[in-house]
Write a protein that holds these residues in place. Sequence first.
Motif, PDB file in Angstrom:
ATOM      1  N   ASP A 183       0.694  -1.274   0.292  1.00 35.53           N
ATOM      2  CA  ASP A 183       0.191  -0.537   0.216  1.00 35.53           C
ATOM      3  C   ASP A 183       0.892   1.388  -0.130  1.00 35.53           C
ATOM      4  N   SER A 184       1.921   1.135   0.551  1.00 36.73           N
ATOM      5  CA  SER A 184       2.839   2.150   0.429  1.00 36.73           C
ATOM      6  C   SER A 184       3.998   2.685  -0.743  1.00 36.73           C
ATOM      7  N   HIS A 185       4.184   1.438  -1.405  1.00 36.69           N
ATOM      8  CA  HIS A 185       5.090   1.406  -2.165  1.00 36.69           C
ATOM      9  C   HIS A 185       5.096   1.337  -3.115  1.00 36.69           C
ATOM     10  N   PHE A 186       3.601   0.974  -3.487  1.00 37.71           N
ATOM     11  CA  PHE A 186       3.272   0.540  -5.458  1.00 37.71           C
ATOM     12  C   PHE A 186       1.327   2.000  -5.424  1.00 37.71           C
ATOM     13  N   PRO A 187       1.428   1.798  -7.157  1.00 38.66           N
ATOM     14  CA  PRO A 187      -0.544   1.993  -6.766  1.00 38.66           C
ATOM     15  C   PRO A 187      -1.201   0.212  -7.071  1.00 38.66           C
ATOM     16  N   PRO A 188      -2.254   0.889  -6.241  1.00 35.40           N
ATOM     17  CA  PRO A 188      -3.411  -0.466  -6.277  1.00 35.40           C
ATOM     18  C   PRO A 188      -2.884  -1.299  -6.942  1.00 35.40           C
ATOM     19  N   GLU A 189      -2.912  -1.289  -8.028  1.00 34.85           N
ATOM     20  CA  GLU A 189      -2.951  -2.612  -9.048  1.00 34.85           C
ATOM     21  C   GLU A 189      -1.806  -3.879  -9.274  1.00 34.85           C
ATOM     22  N   TYR A 190      -0.332  -3.096  -7.856  1.00 38.87           N
ATOM     23  CA  TYR A 190       0.617  -3.835  -8.516  1.00 38.87           C
ATOM     24  C   TYR A 190       0.387  -5.036  -7.635  1.00 38.87           C
ATOM     25  N   GLU A 191      -0.216  -4.870  -6.514  1.00 39.39           N
ATOM     26  CA  GLU A 191       0.100  -6.430  -5.641  1.00 39.39           C
ATOM     27  C   GLU A 191      -0.879  -7.262  -6.468  1.00 39.39           C
ATOM     28  N   ALA A 192      -1.413  -7.080  -6.659  1.00 35.58           N
ATOM     29  CA  ALA A 192      -2.337  -8.365  -8.088  1.00 35.58           C
ATOM     30  C   ALA A 192      -1.410  -8.850  -9.380  1.00 35.58           C
ATOM     31  N   GLN A 193      -0.665  -6.772  -9.372  1.00 40.66           N
ATOM     32  CA  GLN A 193       0.089  -7.751 -11.090  1.00 40.66           C
ATOM     33  C   GLN A 193       0.783  -9.096  -9.886  1.00 40.66           C
ATOM     34  N   HIS A 194       1.227  -8.107  -9.180  1.00 35.62           N
ATOM     35  CA  HIS A 194       3.096  -9.521  -9.240  1.00 35.62           C
ATOM     36  C   HIS A 194       2.455 -11.129  -8.219  1.00 35.62           C
ATOM     37  N   THR A 195       1.456 -10.842  -7.818  1.00 40.94           N
ATOM     38  CA  THR A 195       0.964 -12.351  -7.208  1.00 40.94           C
ATOM     39  C   THR A 195       0.318 -13.070  -8.291  1.00 40.94           C
ATOM     40  N   ASN A 196       0.076 -12.614  -9.336  1.00 35.74           N
ATOM     41  CA  ASN A 196      -0.455 -13.339 -10.857  1.00 35.74           C
ATOM     42  C   ASN A 196       0.777 -13.490 -11.629  1.00 35.74           C
ATOM     43  N   GLY A 197       2.139 -12.340 -11.152  1.00 34.39           N
ATOM     44  CA  GLY A 197       3.056 -13.480 -11.303  1.00 34.39           C
ATOM     45  C   GLY A 197       3.909 -14.447 -11.174  1.00 34.39           C
ATOM     46  N   LEU A 198       3.533 -14.957  -9.911  1.00 36.92           N
ATOM     47  CA  LEU A 198       3.633 -15.979  -8.611  1.00 36.92           C
ATOM     48  C   LEU A 198       2.848 -16.823  -9.649  1.00 36.92           C
ATOM     49  N   ARG A 199       1.738 -16.513  -9.421  1.00 35.75           N
ATOM     50  CA  ARG A 199       0.671 -17.524 -10.531  1.00 35.75           C
ATOM     51  C   ARG A 199       0.957 -18.310 -11.278  1.00 35.75           C
TER      52      ARG A 199
END
Length: 231
Positions: A50-66
């Motif tokens: 929440d502090s380091h990235f735009p809101p969509e980035y956590e979901a994007q990075h998680t999709n990369g892991l998936r």
Amino acid sequence: MADINFYFDPICPFAWMTSKWVRIVQAQRDYTVDWRFISLRQINAHLDYDSHFPPEYEAQHTNGLRLLRVASAVREKHGRETIGSLYEAFGARIHEVGTPIPVPELTVAALTEAGLPVALADFLDDTSRDAEIRAESDEALSLTGKDVGTPIVHFEPPDGVAFFGPVISRLPDETQAAELWDHVVGLARFPGFAELKRSLREQPQLPSFGVTTDEAGRTEDWHAGSRRLKK
């Protein structure tokens, strides 16, 4: 042993652009490439998203892991040589289209193109794969230090040179590709070399960024975005 170990996260546009360049060099120099894993979601796990990235980035990075979980299963069941074509199929659907494709649909299409069983898409949420991906991510960071992102390239392993990037916004032509490779490796071979960087750069010349051919050369100040997939 391969001539190049290329550590990628399929969600990262900079890794994708660099991988396309490396494929050109691979064909020209007859190099072999081992496509390996590094997860942006895992190497950023210590950060507050929440502090380091735009809101969509956590979901994007998680999709990369998936997607890496699927790649891990593919590598185990069908061999290391299948990962290059799978990554190419992932990248074409993530970065070479203007409209995002849902991850399950994307995965099935990529597996089909790579000639792999579509049932492997079931591994998207198999967290038992995460330890292997974490170990390979740590392996990549051990080559360069931790203050980097994706991709990481290791040339002539195990004793050759390794480096983050290079971050490129457009694909060089066939003549430029080999010249750029020689310059990058030449810099990396010097023991005292640490970093060469500029923050003012083009938009990545990819449809996923809405960049069309007539917009090539448009620039924005992206600062440290290449390291953590910040657009």
